[in-house]
Design a protein around this motif. Structure first.
Motif, PDB file in Angstrom:
ATOM      1  N   PHE A  92       0.758  -1.257  -0.012  1.00  0.00           N
ATOM      2  CA  PHE A  92      -0.134   0.035  -0.026  1.00  0.00           C
ATOM      3  C   PHE A  92       0.820   1.305   0.192  1.00  0.00           C
ATOM      4  O   PHE A  92       0.307   2.509  -0.195  1.00  0.00           O
ATOM      5  CB  PHE A  92      -1.040  -0.003   1.132  1.00  0.00           C
ATOM      6  N   ASP A  93       2.218   1.193   0.201  1.00  0.00           N
ATOM      7  CA  ASP A  93       3.081   2.306   0.182  1.00  0.00           C
ATOM      8  C   ASP A  93       3.149   2.744  -1.290  1.00  0.00           C
ATOM      9  O   ASP A  93       3.710   3.734  -2.031  1.00  0.00           O
ATOM     10  CB  ASP A  93       4.379   1.881   0.732  1.00  0.00           C
ATOM     11  N   ARG A  94       2.786   1.835  -2.446  1.00  0.00           N
ATOM     12  CA  ARG A  94       3.237   1.959  -3.868  1.00  0.00           C
ATOM     13  C   ARG A  94       1.992   2.649  -4.313  1.00  0.00           C
ATOM     14  O   ARG A  94       0.782   2.777  -3.890  1.00  0.00           O
ATOM     15  CB  ARG A  94       3.129   0.709  -4.318  1.00  0.00           C
ATOM     16  N   GLU A  95       2.056   3.168  -5.649  1.00  0.00           N
ATOM     17  CA  GLU A  95       0.878   3.971  -6.239  1.00  0.00           C
ATOM     18  C   GLU A  95       0.445   3.390  -7.463  1.00  0.00           C
ATOM     19  O   GLU A  95       1.123   2.367  -7.848  1.00  0.00           O
ATOM     20  CB  GLU A  95       1.694   5.349  -6.790  1.00  0.00           C
ATOM     21  N   GLU A  96      -0.772   3.857  -7.740  1.00  0.00           N
ATOM     22  CA  GLU A  96      -1.348   3.280  -8.999  1.00  0.00           C
ATOM     23  C   GLU A  96      -0.408   3.579 -10.344  1.00  0.00           C
ATOM     24  O   GLU A  96       0.285   4.794 -10.385  1.00  0.00           O
ATOM     25  CB  GLU A  96      -2.684   4.141  -9.387  1.00  0.00           C
ATOM     26  N   LEU A  97      -0.181   2.746 -11.314  1.00  0.00           N
ATOM     27  CA  LEU A  97      -0.478   1.292 -11.303  1.00  0.00           C
ATOM     28  C   LEU A  97       0.843   0.624 -10.965  1.00  0.00           C
ATOM     29  O   LEU A  97       1.721   0.957 -11.882  1.00  0.00           O
ATOM     30  CB  LEU A  97      -1.315   0.962 -12.543  1.00  0.00           C
ATOM     31  N   SER A  98       1.145   0.037 -10.005  1.00  0.00           N
ATOM     32  CA  SER A  98       2.107  -0.776  -9.682  1.00  0.00           C
ATOM     33  C   SER A  98       1.961  -2.373  -9.830  1.00  0.00           C
ATOM     34  O   SER A  98       0.852  -2.779  -9.177  1.00  0.00           O
ATOM     35  CB  SER A  98       2.920  -0.555  -8.177  1.00  0.00           C
ATOM     36  N   ALA A  99       2.658  -2.810 -10.503  1.00  0.00           N
ATOM     37  CA  ALA A  99       2.798  -4.392 -10.825  1.00  0.00           C
ATOM     38  C   ALA A  99       4.058  -5.021 -11.133  1.00  0.00           C
ATOM     39  O   ALA A  99       5.115  -4.329 -11.344  1.00  0.00           O
ATOM     40  CB  ALA A  99       1.677  -4.442 -11.853  1.00  0.00           C
ATOM     41  N   ALA A 100       3.927  -6.409 -11.031  1.00  0.00           N
ATOM     42  CA  ALA A 100       5.283  -6.984 -11.401  1.00  0.00           C
ATOM     43  C   ALA A 100       5.211  -7.386 -12.735  1.00  0.00           C
ATOM     44  O   ALA A 100       4.245  -7.570 -13.158  1.00  0.00           O
ATOM     45  CB  ALA A 100       5.246  -8.315 -10.381  1.00  0.00           C
ATOM     46  N   PRO A 101       6.631  -7.631 -13.344  1.00  0.00           N
ATOM     47  CA  PRO A 101       6.610  -8.170 -14.716  1.00  0.00           C
ATOM     48  C   PRO A 101       5.794  -9.118 -15.029  1.00  0.00           C
ATOM     49  O   PRO A 101       5.931 -10.192 -14.145  1.00  0.00           O
ATOM     50  CB  PRO A 101       7.980  -8.136 -14.735  1.00  0.00           C
ATOM     51  N   PHE A 159       3.335  -5.895 -17.786  1.00  0.00           N
ATOM     52  CA  PHE A 159       2.872  -6.169 -16.069  1.00  0.00           C
ATOM     53  C   PHE A 159       2.011  -7.557 -15.927  1.00  0.00           C
ATOM     54  O   PHE A 159       1.070  -7.546 -16.993  1.00  0.00           O
ATOM     55  CB  PHE A 159       2.562  -5.005 -15.194  1.00  0.00           C
ATOM     56  N   ASN A 160       1.964  -8.222 -15.138  1.00  0.00           N
ATOM     57  CA  ASN A 160       1.048  -9.049 -14.868  1.00  0.00           C
ATOM     58  C   ASN A 160       0.091  -8.594 -14.115  1.00  0.00           C
ATOM     59  O   ASN A 160       0.178  -7.888 -12.999  1.00  0.00           O
ATOM     60  CB  ASN A 160       1.564 -10.537 -14.107  1.00  0.00           C
ATOM     61  N   SER A 161      -1.317  -8.705 -14.680  1.00  0.00           N
ATOM     62  CA  SER A 161      -2.279  -8.184 -13.853  1.00  0.00           C
ATOM     63  C   SER A 161      -3.222  -8.953 -12.760  1.00  0.00           C
ATOM     64  O   SER A 161      -4.179  -8.890 -12.407  1.00  0.00           O
ATOM     65  CB  SER A 161      -3.559  -7.674 -14.950  1.00  0.00           C
ATOM     66  N   LEU A 169      -5.237  -3.564 -19.729  1.00  0.00           N
ATOM     67  CA  LEU A 169      -4.451  -2.751 -18.618  1.00  0.00           C
ATOM     68  C   LEU A 169      -3.112  -2.279 -19.116  1.00  0.00           C
ATOM     69  O   LEU A 169      -2.642  -1.143 -18.836  1.00  0.00           O
ATOM     70  CB  LEU A 169      -4.348  -3.410 -17.429  1.00  0.00           C
ATOM     71  N   ASN A 170      -2.554  -3.310 -19.784  1.00  0.00           N
ATOM     72  CA  ASN A 170      -1.179  -2.756 -20.089  1.00  0.00           C
ATOM     73  C   ASN A 170      -1.050  -1.871 -21.425  1.00  0.00           C
ATOM     74  O   ASN A 170      -0.243  -0.825 -21.304  1.00  0.00           O
ATOM     75  CB  ASN A 170      -0.496  -4.125 -20.759  1.00  0.00           C
ATOM     76  N   SER A 171      -2.007  -1.785 -22.158  1.00  0.00           N
ATOM     77  CA  SER A 171      -2.164  -0.744 -23.186  1.00  0.00           C
ATOM     78  C   SER A 171      -2.482   0.615 -22.725  1.00  0.00           C
ATOM     79  O   SER A 171      -2.107   1.522 -22.780  1.00  0.00           O
ATOM     80  CB  SER A 171      -3.145  -1.097 -24.171  1.00  0.00           C
ATOM     81  N   PHE A 172      -3.575   0.198 -21.402  1.00  0.00           N
ATOM     82  CA  PHE A 172      -4.051   1.428 -20.889  1.00  0.00           C
ATOM     83  C   PHE A 172      -2.966   2.233 -20.106  1.00  0.00           C
ATOM     84  O   PHE A 172      -2.750   3.646 -19.938  1.00  0.00           O
ATOM     85  CB  PHE A 172      -5.117   1.388 -20.132  1.00  0.00           C
ATOM     86  N   PHE A 173      -2.018   1.396 -19.328  1.00  0.00           N
ATOM     87  CA  PHE A 173      -1.184   1.984 -18.419  1.00  0.00           C
ATOM     88  C   PHE A 173      -0.052   1.657 -19.258  1.00  0.00           C
ATOM     89  O   PHE A 173       1.042   1.150 -18.768  1.00  0.00           O
ATOM     90  CB  PHE A 173      -0.893   1.330 -17.053  1.00  0.00           C
ATOM     91  N   SER A 174       0.391   2.370 -20.249  1.00  0.00           N
ATOM     92  CA  SER A 174       1.190   2.006 -21.159  1.00  0.00           C
ATOM     93  C   SER A 174       2.615   2.357 -20.952  1.00  0.00           C
ATOM     94  O   SER A 174       3.582   2.094 -21.151  1.00  0.00           O
ATOM     95  CB  SER A 174       0.737   2.488 -22.673  1.00  0.00           C
ATOM     96  N   ASN A 175       2.807   3.342 -19.913  1.00  0.00           N
ATOM     97  CA  ASN A 175       4.206   3.865 -19.675  1.00  0.00           C
ATOM     98  C   ASN A 175       4.751   3.069 -18.441  1.00  0.00           C
ATOM     99  O   ASN A 175       5.756   3.383 -18.047  1.00  0.00           O
ATOM    100  CB  ASN A 175       4.131   5.429 -19.417  1.00  0.00           C
ATOM    101  N   LYS A 189       6.874   1.679  -9.787  1.00  0.00           N
ATOM    102  CA  LYS A 189       5.742   0.976 -10.042  1.00  0.00           C
ATOM    103  C   LYS A 189       5.958  -0.360 -10.423  1.00  0.00           C
ATOM    104  O   LYS A 189       5.161  -1.122 -10.666  1.00  0.00           O
ATOM    105  CB  LYS A 189       5.012   1.791 -11.124  1.00  0.00           C
ATOM    106  N   HIS A 190       7.584  -0.897 -10.424  1.00  0.00           N
ATOM    107  CA  HIS A 190       7.714  -2.273 -10.985  1.00  0.00           C
ATOM    108  C   HIS A 190       7.860  -2.851  -9.603  1.00  0.00           C
ATOM    109  O   HIS A 190       8.873  -2.821  -8.949  1.00  0.00           O
ATOM    110  CB  HIS A 190       8.944  -2.281 -11.573  1.00  0.00           C
ATOM    111  N   LEU A 191       6.612  -3.659  -9.315  1.00  0.00           N
ATOM    112  CA  LEU A 191       6.872  -4.508  -8.166  1.00  0.00           C
ATOM    113  C   LEU A 191       7.950  -5.644  -8.474  1.00  0.00           C
ATOM    114  O   LEU A 191       7.904  -6.126  -9.436  1.00  0.00           O
ATOM    115  CB  LEU A 191       5.553  -5.277  -7.734  1.00  0.00           C
ATOM    116  N   PRO A 192       8.493  -5.873  -7.153  1.00  0.00           N
ATOM    117  CA  PRO A 192       9.727  -6.900  -7.397  1.00  0.00           C
ATOM    118  C   PRO A 192       8.852  -8.434  -7.720  1.00  0.00           C
ATOM    119  O   PRO A 192       7.629  -8.588  -7.228  1.00  0.00           O
ATOM    120  CB  PRO A 192      10.184  -7.380  -5.975  1.00  0.00           C
TER     121      PRO A 192
END
Ligand code: UPG
Length: 368
Positions: free
Chosen positions: A115-124, A132-134, A167-173, A181-184
């Motif tokens: 919860f310390d992370r921001e939208e949209l954080s996800a792991a590869p 990112f994997n959704s 989601l990957n296209s939408f959060f494309s950056n 925003k890259h979760l381990p």
């Protein structure tokens, strides 16, 4: 913290088994956040009652529930139905920040720091790491984002037909803009990808925090024998560590979920002291001293006599309670495999046992 929640999704009672294990794993590791689940109309009343004993919020969502133009456009793409059910998580505006987790994930330790992370954080994603994997992501509920996502979906669809492509296209950056925003990977460790890079798993696997049973083999579709703690493979070639994760899932299911399901069971034949239940891939005989509603006597779980069909290879793995125990088991298994390979190369085959023609044939059939 009451305005933050872990959120999952289940469109039917089968996925609910996963959601219950996920919810219990979060509770067992003492999350301080709320738990919310999105369910579709298909989820039975009985299952909703069980869910509400684990989840603070059980929210029914409907894929196409309003007649606005975006939804009308989406109606032409029924194959994306489940994808859009997941998008409903952005409508949970009673929460300021959430972590979405697929129903086929479970936590191995407390992961509230997400919860310390921001939208949209996800792991590869292990298949294509620039995506990112959704299955695990941090997001901020917002009706505006929800509608923008729907609009985007209606206009562009999803390149993989599911929520992950969309989601990957939408959060494309995500791939390039902000490394925080890259979760381990340990926050979304796909149980199958472990096998594709064993040295990395050996090095980092003991820090795993979230397991994701991504793909078609879900723990609940494997046959499990609670007495021998073994998993029966059917038509799948699972690696040892994958089996170990599946055993871990089943142990959580049996210790923390099955008693809840049993408690809320509709006892059609209330007088019967024993009842056979089918959960996931196993048949379990529940012995009851008195009634299911008795809080003090949880059901005794025993595997049915014939829990694995004849001919199916039953593989036993030692139960591990943590990722580091798992990596120790993995190393031991690798040593055993290495010894077996050496024996094979030295011409010492176990013709009557595991190297029998029948077993080799079965293995070939699995790959061909
Ligand atoms: N789900 C349901 N009912 C279904 C199918 C899926 O509730 O009939 C939910 C559930 O929470 C599940 C999630 O959606 O865990 C994802 O579906 P799953 O069958 O687990 O898909 P996987 O192939 O394992 O997952 C990959 C991604 C996942 C993404 C999915 C589709 O890891 O995040 O949602 O592909 O893009």
């Amino acid at each position: 913290v009451t305005d933050q929640a872990f959120v999952t999704l289940s469109t039917d009672d089968v996925y609910c088994q996963g959601a219950l294990v996920l919810g219990q794993s979060l509770k067992n590791h003492r999350t301080s956040r709320k738990l919310a689940i999105l369910v579709s109309a298909q989820v039975t009343e009985r299952m909703r009652t069980v869910l509400s004993s684990v989840y603070d919020d059980v929210v029914e969502v409907n894929v196409l529930d309003s007649a606005d133009t975006v939804n009308l456009a989406l109606m032409k793409r029924p194959e994306l139905g489940i994808t859009f059910t997941k998008l409903h998580c952005w409508t949970l505006t009673q929460y300021s920040k959430c972590v979405f987790m697929d129903a086929d994930t479970m936590v191995l330790c407390n992961v509230d720091e997400l919860f310390d992370r921001e939208e949209l954080s996800a792991a590869p994603d292990s298949g294509w790491p620039d995506c990112f994997n959704s299955g695990v992501f941090v997001f901020r509920p917002s009706l505006e984002t929800y509608h923008r996502l729907l609009q985007y979906a209606a206009e562009h669809g999803s390149f993989d037909g599911g929520d992950q492509g969309l989601l990957n296209s939408f959060f494309s950056n995500w791939a390039t803009t902000d490394i925080s925003k890259h979760l381990p990977f340990i926050y979304n460790l796909s149980s199958s990808s472990v096998y594709t890079y064993i040295p990395a798993f050996r090095q980092f696997g003991s820090d795993a925090k979230v397991i994701h049973f991504l793909g078609s083999t879900k723990p609940w579709s494997c046959k499990y024998n609670p007495q021998s703690q073994s998993v029966t493979e059917e038509g799948t070639a699972l690696g040892h560590q994958q089996l170990a994760f599946i055993v871990l899932w089943w142990e959580t299911f049996i210790s923390s979920v099955l008693p809840l399901l049993a408690e809320h069971e509709n006892t059609g034949d209330a007088g019967s002291p024993q009842e056979k239940q089918h959960y996931g891939g196993i048949e379990i005989t529940m012995k009851r001293e008195d009634s299911f509603s008795s809080q003090s006597s949880p059901p005794v779980v025993e595997p049915a006599a014939e829990s694995s069909p004849p001919g199916s290879p039953e593989r036993t793995v030692e139960l591990a309670h943590s990722a580091s125990e798992l990596s120790i088991h993995l190393r031991e298994e690798e040593q055993r495999t290495e010894e077996e390979r050496k024996k094979w190369e030295a011409g010492q085959m176990d013709y009557m046992g595991k190297d029998s023609f029948e077993n080799i044939q079965k293995r070939l059939d699995r790959f061909l």
